[in-house]
Design a protein around this motif. Structure first.
Motif: not given
Length: 160
Positions: A4-8, A84-85, A97-98, A156-158
């Motif tokens: 699962i990726s965290l996107q900001i 990580l990015s 995606t970070i 924001k994030y998703q």
């Protein structure tokens, strides 16, 4: 294993890069949900790349091992280091995606950006770095060298 990726997504003004100040020790602050019984953690928990806990049964280690309070199942979440990015100026206004998590029995459902972030303002007149908090989902400052305001807004994030 589920990844699962965290996107900001944010608006960056005179900022070239947004990222955790120390990627090894940054605490990804999240609420989690057990994928077995759907029980949610009542409080935010921290998942950190530099910390590791043993998973029972000799199944290795993970960034966070947590036992569900309802079904008593042991779940884990591990940060995939290569994922990580940074969020760059060209990403402004778009989801990116970070970080990606290897989730076993649990999934993140809420993210709190907290403190421990840094931004870079690089240009002809300046090469400034600012440490900041994103607890209010926005941040404002002034770059003295470039004589211009710098900001991160509309954060924001998703999860994907």
């Amino acid at each position: 294993m589920v990844k699962i990726s965290l996107q900001i997504n944010a608006q960056l003004e005179n900022v070239t890069e947004l990222q955790p100040a120390d990627q090894e020790d940054f605490g990804w602050c999240m609420k989690l949900q057990c994928m077995n019984c759907n029980e949610e953690t009542p409080d935010f928990v921290f998942c950190c790349l530099s910390e590791s806990s043993e998973v029972s049964g000799g199944r290795g280690s993970a960034s966070l091992v947590i036992k569900c309070k309802l079904c008593k199942r042991e779940n884990s979440i591990d940060i995939i280091k290569d994922s990580l990015s940074s969020y760059m100026s060209e990403d402004s206004g778009k989801f990116k995606t970070i970080v990606t998590f290897d989730c076993r029995g649990v999934q993140p459902i809420e993210f709190k950006p907290n403190d421990g972030w840094k931004v870079k303002a690089e240009g002809e007149k300046s090469n400034a770095t600012f440490e900041l908090e994103l607890t209010e989902n926005e941040w404002y400052d002034y770059d003295e060298k470039a004589s211009e305001s710098v900001s991160v807004t509309e954060f924001k994030y998703q999860f994907k």
